[in-house]
Write a protein that holds these residues in place. Structure first.
Motif, PDB file in Angstrom:
ATOM      1  N   VAL A  16       1.110  -1.503  -0.244  1.00  0.00           N
ATOM      2  CA  VAL A  16       0.465   0.057   0.243  1.00  0.00           C
ATOM      3  C   VAL A  16       1.042   1.417   0.029  1.00  0.00           C
ATOM      4  O   VAL A  16       0.706   2.340  -0.893  1.00  0.00           O
ATOM      5  CB  VAL A  16      -1.094  -0.107   1.104  1.00  0.00           C
ATOM      6  N   LEU A  17       2.058   1.191   0.436  1.00  0.00           N
ATOM      7  CA  LEU A  17       2.875   2.407   0.658  1.00  0.00           C
ATOM      8  C   LEU A  17       4.429   2.473  -1.110  1.00  0.00           C
ATOM      9  O   LEU A  17       3.520   3.235  -1.155  1.00  0.00           O
ATOM     10  CB  LEU A  17       3.525   3.085   2.130  1.00  0.00           C
ATOM     11  N   THR A  18       4.149   0.826  -0.599  1.00  0.00           N
ATOM     12  CA  THR A  18       5.643   1.580  -1.585  1.00  0.00           C
ATOM     13  C   THR A  18       5.371   1.403  -2.960  1.00  0.00           C
ATOM     14  O   THR A  18       5.617   2.071  -3.770  1.00  0.00           O
ATOM     15  CB  THR A  18       6.229  -0.277  -1.659  1.00  0.00           C
ATOM     16  N   ASP A  19       3.686   1.385  -3.148  1.00  0.00           N
ATOM     17  CA  ASP A  19       3.230   1.274  -4.937  1.00  0.00           C
ATOM     18  C   ASP A  19       2.963   2.659  -4.919  1.00  0.00           C
ATOM     19  O   ASP A  19       2.642   3.345  -5.960  1.00  0.00           O
ATOM     20  CB  ASP A  19       1.809   1.267  -4.944  1.00  0.00           C
ATOM     21  N   LYS A  20       2.993   3.189  -3.949  1.00  0.00           N
ATOM     22  CA  LYS A  20       3.015   5.294  -4.017  1.00  0.00           C
ATOM     23  C   LYS A  20       4.979   6.000  -4.623  1.00  0.00           C
ATOM     24  O   LYS A  20       4.773   6.618  -4.755  1.00  0.00           O
ATOM     25  CB  LYS A  20       2.548   5.434  -3.076  1.00  0.00           C
ATOM     26  N   LEU A  21       5.291   4.919  -4.370  1.00  0.00           N
ATOM     27  CA  LEU A  21       7.033   4.853  -4.670  1.00  0.00           C
ATOM     28  C   LEU A  21       7.441   5.135  -6.132  1.00  0.00           C
ATOM     29  O   LEU A  21       6.646   4.390  -6.805  1.00  0.00           O
ATOM     30  CB  LEU A  21       7.807   4.468  -3.850  1.00  0.00           C
ATOM     31  N   SER A  22       8.560   5.828  -6.557  1.00  0.00           N
ATOM     32  CA  SER A  22       9.016   5.667  -7.620  1.00  0.00           C
ATOM     33  C   SER A  22       9.554   4.734  -8.220  1.00  0.00           C
ATOM     34  O   SER A  22      10.004   3.511  -7.050  1.00  0.00           O
ATOM     35  CB  SER A  22      10.169   6.649  -8.028  1.00  0.00           C
ATOM     36  N   ALA A  23       9.565   3.699  -9.856  1.00  0.00           N
ATOM     37  CA  ALA A  23      10.305   2.725  -9.549  1.00  0.00           C
ATOM     38  C   ALA A  23      11.753   2.142  -9.234  1.00  0.00           C
ATOM     39  O   ALA A  23      12.187   1.252  -8.274  1.00  0.00           O
ATOM     40  CB  ALA A  23      10.881   2.778 -11.916  1.00  0.00           C
ATOM     41  N   LYS A  24      12.683   3.086  -8.835  1.00  0.00           N
ATOM     42  CA  LYS A  24      13.576   3.514  -7.955  1.00  0.00           C
ATOM     43  C   LYS A  24      13.656   2.708  -6.772  1.00  0.00           C
ATOM     44  O   LYS A  24      13.759   2.459  -5.950  1.00  0.00           O
ATOM     45  CB  LYS A  24      14.618   4.843  -8.265  1.00  0.00           C
ATOM     46  N   GLY A  25      12.391   3.699  -6.173  1.00  0.00           N
ATOM     47  CA  GLY A  25      12.036   3.588  -4.852  1.00  0.00           C
ATOM     48  C   GLY A  25      12.392   2.354  -4.403  1.00  0.00           C
ATOM     49  O   GLY A  25      11.907   2.121  -3.307  1.00  0.00           O
ATOM     50  N   GLN A  26      10.667   1.888  -5.450  1.00  0.00           N
ATOM     51  CA  GLN A  26      10.050   0.158  -4.792  1.00  0.00           C
ATOM     52  C   GLN A  26      11.316  -0.783  -5.090  1.00  0.00           C
ATOM     53  O   GLN A  26      11.215  -1.194  -4.588  1.00  0.00           O
ATOM     54  CB  GLN A  26       9.481   0.198  -6.158  1.00  0.00           C
ATOM     55  N   VAL A  64      14.856   0.453  -3.868  1.00  0.00           N
ATOM     56  CA  VAL A  64      15.353   0.834  -3.010  1.00  0.00           C
ATOM     57  C   VAL A  64      14.734  -0.094  -1.920  1.00  0.00           C
ATOM     58  O   VAL A  64      15.121  -0.947  -1.379  1.00  0.00           O
ATOM     59  CB  VAL A  64      15.571   2.040  -2.481  1.00  0.00           C
ATOM     60  N   MET A  65      13.796  -0.151  -1.560  1.00  0.00           N
ATOM     61  CA  MET A  65      12.361  -0.953  -1.147  1.00  0.00           C
ATOM     62  C   MET A  65      12.299  -2.120  -0.532  1.00  0.00           C
ATOM     63  O   MET A  65      12.653  -3.200   0.221  1.00  0.00           O
ATOM     64  CB  MET A  65      11.016  -0.396  -0.742  1.00  0.00           C
ATOM     65  N   ASP A  66      12.222  -2.978  -2.125  1.00  0.00           N
ATOM     66  CA  ASP A  66      12.421  -4.919  -2.187  1.00  0.00           C
ATOM     67  C   ASP A  66      13.634  -4.505  -1.980  1.00  0.00           C
ATOM     68  O   ASP A  66      13.439  -5.734  -1.249  1.00  0.00           O
ATOM     69  CB  ASP A  66      12.853  -4.753  -4.204  1.00  0.00           C
ATOM     70  N   PRO A  95      15.378  -4.513 -14.466  1.00  0.00           N
ATOM     71  CA  PRO A  95      15.036  -3.707 -14.437  1.00  0.00           C
ATOM     72  C   PRO A  95      13.697  -3.237 -13.576  1.00  0.00           C
ATOM     73  O   PRO A  95      13.115  -4.463 -12.808  1.00  0.00           O
ATOM     74  CB  PRO A  95      14.197  -3.805 -16.374  1.00  0.00           C
ATOM     75  N   PRO A  96      13.795  -2.727 -13.064  1.00  0.00           N
ATOM     76  CA  PRO A  96      12.898  -2.165 -11.499  1.00  0.00           C
ATOM     77  C   PRO A  96      11.343  -3.021 -12.304  1.00  0.00           C
ATOM     78  O   PRO A  96      10.551  -3.035 -13.420  1.00  0.00           O
ATOM     79  CB  PRO A  96      12.671  -1.070 -11.785  1.00  0.00           C
TER      80      PRO A  96
END
Length: 164
Positions: A70-80, A82-84, A153-154
């Motif tokens: 729910v939170l990570t879907d709101k991040l950019s591809a790079k942010g996602q 990093v969170m992964d 790739p992201p």
């Protein structure tokens, strides 16, 4: 690690199929012939334990564990991405911790000859060994995914997510 994950997935699948066979046999023996078994429930439980722990590393590799995004879907591809990686590091550390501390428990049961105290009186280490082995495999798989991350790739948004 891909072949190991495929092998573990196949073993887990066979164990799950065996559970179905054992429990079907138990139901038929118990309700149609009034002759319950002493082994079906306990061996089914043991097979389930091993199937879960062996299959978990394969599920991590294929990205099929339950994820709350729910939170990570709101991040950019790079942010996602990093969170992964952060999530995989967390999984690797916790899994390594559990494997490290679970191994002496199984070993101690083996050395002392502990049994589960049931009708089959199986050795305790048979089920306890699944914890350090399974979590060790999860930790190794998480590290392998982290190391493979720069070449991937992201990830795109997952279309199978259910929106509430």
């Amino acid at each position: 690690m891909r072949r190991v994950a495929q092998l573990l997935s196949a073993i887990a699948s066979v164990l799950l199929f065996a559970i179905g066979v054992m429990l079907t046999y138990e139901v038929v023996a118990r309700y149609f012939f009034n002759a319950p078994t002493i082994w079906a429930e306990e061996l089914s439980r043991l097979a389930m334990i091993w199937a879960v722990f062996l299959g978990s590393a394969a599920l991590l590799r294929s990205g099929e564990h339950i994820r709350v995004t729910v939170l990570t879907d709101k991040l950019s591809a790079k942010g996602q991405a990093v969170m992964d990686v952060f999530a995989l590091v967390f999984v690797a550390v916790i899994s390594g911790f559990v494997a490290w501390h679970g191994a002496p428990i199984a070993w101690d049961s083996y050395v002392r000859g502990r049994t589960v105290g049931s009708m089959l009186d199986l050795p305790s280490w048979v089920s306890q060994a699944s914890v350090p082995l399974g979590f060790g495999l999860i930790a190794i798989q998480a590290v392998a995914l982290i190391l493979a991350r720069p070449s991937q790739p992201p990830k795109a948004a997952h279309p199978e997510h259910i929106e509430l």
